[in-house]
Design a protein around this motif. Sequence first.
Motif, PDB file in Angstrom:
ATOM      1  N   THR A   1       0.807  -1.227   0.000  1.00  0.00           N
ATOM      2  CA  THR A   1       0.000   0.000   0.000  1.00  0.00           C
ATOM      3  C   THR A   1       0.835   1.268   0.000  1.00  0.00           C
ATOM      4  OG1 THR A   1      -0.077   0.067   2.431  1.00  0.00           O
ATOM      5  CG2 THR A   1      -1.831  -1.145   1.277  1.00  0.00           C
ATOM      6  N   GLY A   2       2.079   1.192   0.441  1.00  0.00           N
ATOM      7  CA  GLY A   2       2.823   2.404   0.726  1.00  0.00           C
ATOM      8  C   GLY A   2       2.338   2.993   2.041  1.00  0.00           C
ATOM      9  N   GLU A   3       2.762   4.186   2.339  1.00  0.00           N
ATOM     10  CA  GLU A   3       2.454   4.831   3.617  1.00  0.00           C
ATOM     11  C   GLU A   3       0.955   5.056   3.777  1.00  0.00           C
ATOM     12  OE1 GLU A   3       5.048   8.100   5.477  1.00  0.00           O
ATOM     13  OE2 GLU A   3       3.350   9.204   4.610  1.00  0.00           O
ATOM     14  N   VAL A   4       0.407   4.629   4.902  1.00  0.00           N
ATOM     15  CA  VAL A   4      -0.996   4.877   5.231  1.00  0.00           C
ATOM     16  C   VAL A   4      -1.060   5.485   6.623  1.00  0.00           C
ATOM     17  CG1 VAL A   4      -1.890   3.024   3.764  1.00  0.00           C
ATOM     18  CG2 VAL A   4      -1.325   2.543   6.159  1.00  0.00           C
TER      19      VAL A   4
ATOM     20  N   VAL B   1      -7.313   1.335  -0.934  1.00  0.00           N
ATOM     21  CA  VAL B   1      -6.879   2.277   0.092  1.00  0.00           C
ATOM     22  C   VAL B   1      -7.891   3.408   0.056  1.00  0.00           C
ATOM     23  CG1 VAL B   1      -5.103   3.891   0.824  1.00  0.00           C
ATOM     24  CG2 VAL B   1      -4.443   1.669  -0.118  1.00  0.00           C
ATOM     25  N   PHE B   2      -8.455   3.745   1.201  1.00  0.00           N
ATOM     26  CA  PHE B   2      -9.579   4.678   1.223  1.00  0.00           C
ATOM     27  C   PHE B   2      -9.398   5.682   2.356  1.00  0.00           C
ATOM     28  CE2 PHE B   2     -10.489   0.382   2.635  1.00  0.00           C
ATOM     29  CZ  PHE B   2     -10.744   0.535   3.993  1.00  0.00           C
ATOM     30  N   SER B   3     -10.206   6.720   2.351  1.00  0.00           N
ATOM     31  CA  SER B   3     -10.113   7.752   3.384  1.00  0.00           C
ATOM     32  C   SER B   3     -10.762   7.263   4.675  1.00  0.00           C
ATOM     33  CB  SER B   3     -10.809   9.026   2.910  1.00  0.00           C
ATOM     34  OG  SER B   3     -12.215   8.831   2.867  1.00  0.00           O
ATOM     35  N   GLY B   4     -10.500   7.984   5.743  1.00  0.00           N
ATOM     36  CA  GLY B   4     -11.124   7.643   7.011  1.00  0.00           C
ATOM     37  C   GLY B   4     -12.628   7.793   6.976  1.00  0.00           C
ATOM     38  N   LEU B   5     -13.122   8.820   6.274  1.00  0.00           N
ATOM     39  CA  LEU B   5     -14.570   8.997   6.171  1.00  0.00           C
ATOM     40  C   LEU B   5     -15.199   7.860   5.378  1.00  0.00           C
ATOM     41  CD1 LEU B   5     -14.824  12.860   5.619  1.00  0.00           C
ATOM     42  CD2 LEU B   5     -15.189  11.566   7.724  1.00  0.00           C
ATOM     43  N   ASP B   6     -14.503   7.418   4.332  1.00  0.00           N
ATOM     44  CA  ASP B   6     -15.003   6.265   3.589  1.00  0.00           C
ATOM     45  C   ASP B   6     -14.918   5.001   4.433  1.00  0.00           C
ATOM     46  OD1 ASP B   6     -16.210   5.165   1.333  1.00  0.00           O
ATOM     47  OD2 ASP B   6     -14.290   4.503   0.503  1.00  0.00           O
TER      48      ASP B   6
ATOM     49  N   PRO C   1     -13.367   8.001  16.270  1.00  0.00           N
ATOM     50  CA  PRO C   1     -13.981   8.922  15.307  1.00  0.00           C
ATOM     51  C   PRO C   1     -13.066  10.080  14.914  1.00  0.00           C
ATOM     52  CG  PRO C   1     -15.574   8.290  16.969  1.00  0.00           C
ATOM     53  CD  PRO C   1     -14.245   7.739  17.423  1.00  0.00           C
ATOM     54  N   ARG C   2     -12.313  10.584  15.868  1.00  0.00           N
ATOM     55  CA  ARG C   2     -11.381  11.665  15.537  1.00  0.00           C
ATOM     56  C   ARG C   2     -10.273  11.170  14.621  1.00  0.00           C
ATOM     57  NH1 ARG C   2      -8.482  13.621  19.621  1.00  0.00           N
ATOM     58  NH2 ARG C   2      -9.059  12.140  21.266  1.00  0.00           N
ATOM     59  N   VAL C   3      -9.761   9.976  14.884  1.00  0.00           N
ATOM     60  CA  VAL C   3      -8.713   9.409  14.032  1.00  0.00           C
ATOM     61  C   VAL C   3      -9.228   9.242  12.614  1.00  0.00           C
ATOM     62  CG1 VAL C   3      -7.352   7.326  13.597  1.00  0.00           C
ATOM     63  CG2 VAL C   3      -7.478   8.274  15.912  1.00  0.00           C
ATOM     64  N   TRP C   4     -10.405   8.662  12.452  1.00  0.00           N
ATOM     65  CA  TRP C   4     -10.933   8.400  11.120  1.00  0.00           C
ATOM     66  C   TRP C   4     -11.338   9.688  10.406  1.00  0.00           C
ATOM     67  CZ3 TRP C   4     -14.172   3.250  10.981  1.00  0.00           C
ATOM     68  CH2 TRP C   4     -13.319   2.200  11.315  1.00  0.00           C
ATOM     69  N   PHE C   5     -11.712  10.710  11.152  1.00  0.00           N
ATOM     70  CA  PHE C   5     -12.054  11.989  10.512  1.00  0.00           C
ATOM     71  C   PHE C   5     -10.838  12.581   9.800  1.00  0.00           C
ATOM     72  CE2 PHE C   5     -12.274  16.616  10.536  1.00  0.00           C
ATOM     73  CZ  PHE C   5     -13.496  16.847   9.906  1.00  0.00           C
ATOM     74  N   PHE C   6      -9.670  12.494  10.425  1.00  0.00           N
ATOM     75  CA  PHE C   6      -8.470  13.111   9.861  1.00  0.00           C
ATOM     76  C   PHE C   6      -7.708  12.200   8.904  1.00  0.00           C
ATOM     77  CE2 PHE C   6      -8.869  15.715  13.810  1.00  0.00           C
ATOM     78  CZ  PHE C   6      -8.950  16.958  13.194  1.00  0.00           C
ATOM     79  N   ALA C   7      -7.927  10.907   8.969  1.00  0.00           N
ATOM     80  CA  ALA C   7      -7.134   9.973   8.165  1.00  0.00           C
ATOM     81  C   ALA C   7      -7.419  10.137   6.670  1.00  0.00           C
ATOM     82  CB  ALA C   7      -7.430   8.542   8.592  1.00  0.00           C
ATOM     83  N   LYS C   8      -6.367  10.236   5.871  1.00  0.00           N
ATOM     84  CA  LYS C   8      -6.495  10.348   4.418  1.00  0.00           C
ATOM     85  C   LYS C   8      -6.316   9.009   3.719  1.00  0.00           C
ATOM     86  CE  LYS C   8      -7.022  14.782   4.703  1.00  0.00           C
ATOM     87  NZ  LYS C   8      -8.390  15.332   4.554  1.00  0.00           N
ATOM     88  N   ARG C   9      -5.522   8.123   4.325  1.00  0.00           N
ATOM     89  CA  ARG C   9      -5.243   6.823   3.712  1.00  0.00           C
ATOM     90  C   ARG C   9      -5.394   5.721   4.761  1.00  0.00           C
ATOM     91  NH1 ARG C   9      -2.589   6.058  -0.958  1.00  0.00           N
ATOM     92  NH2 ARG C   9      -1.270   4.407  -0.070  1.00  0.00           N
TER      93      ARG C   9
END
Length: 359
Positions: free
Chosen positions: A120-123, A157-162, A208-216
């Motif tokens: 995946t590379g960096e997540v 690889v998806f966003s935290g919101l996804d 929820p805070r972690v997943w809100f900010f996570a991009k990958r």
Amino acid sequence: MNGDVILMTRHPLFTVVLSGYQTEPYLQKALDSIANQTFRDFEVICYVEDCTDRSLEMCQAMAERDPRFIVATGPKSGAVATTRNYGIDHASGQYLAVIDGDDWLVPDMLEKLAGKLEQTGEVDVLTFAAVSTEKENVDWDHVKRFSNFRQSDEADVFSGLDAVRRSGRNGGAIQNFTWLSIYRVAFLREHRLYQSDGLLMEDYEWNPRVWFFAKRVAYLDQVLYVYRRRPGSLTTETSPRIVLDLARQFRSLADFAEGRDIPGDVFSIWSNQWISVLFWFMFHPVTSRKISGGDRNKALNVILSGDGTKQFRRILSHASRPKRLAGPLIRLAAKGFQLPAKAYFRSLYYPMIERRGKK
């Protein structure tokens, strides 16, 4: 442990943070499950708060045998959040993994995670599956397996919101355990994603805070962690402290949601989950048996004081109809009139959920 020479880079791929407070009967298994990982390049921070058993001595003995283990101590806080926050601040590794002192890791956990990261590379977050057991060993033919995702999610690889949307396909029953994922340390530090020091229910408010900010975010559909459910642990049984800490964590979530642009579908998934957990601990006929009316009243007033009533109504408005119907009864309960709410949950709300679960 075997007699192999252990080499550790200055900045290993993983930092494993172990909470070693008052877990002597189980701790050696946790320590050995880390030390004997097939992937060798990692460090371990054993954080032990003031305790009355031999947990500290056991961690120190492991550190004497294995230079990858570091022991840190602190005053008793009564919650693992302090341990994890220490790990965030002191980790040398690129990714942070956490383990409670009564659980254990499968032998190739870190090897499999390293392999997934090569793909995946960096997540920001890499999550996986786990099992729970009340026994010393896992009966793999009769075990509860849980994760937040489906096998097909491994491909993306998806966003935290996804990630919230994908996990919400399970009816909003998101597994918020911190140990169900590993986290990029720089990501946690950048967004100051610390847990609520000294409070129980830390996962409920933190994820929820972690997943809100996570991009990958990535998912590995393999069981890598064994969660031991044991009598006497901090969260095995509902207590007045859990209910009060839950109320404080709920209020923190409400404050966080108030100032963020959260997509409506994600907010609905979260609202249903946040309310479900709150109701479960405060009003379920079984889990709330040890909660007095005074304890419940105190917790509800933490939630509803000041702007809390407006925030609670907003969250409730995005939840399912049975939860919304409870709203006026919750406000009555906060004023001391708890019988209508208790009757609603005992006679209507939970029997209805149970019937739906059997369909």
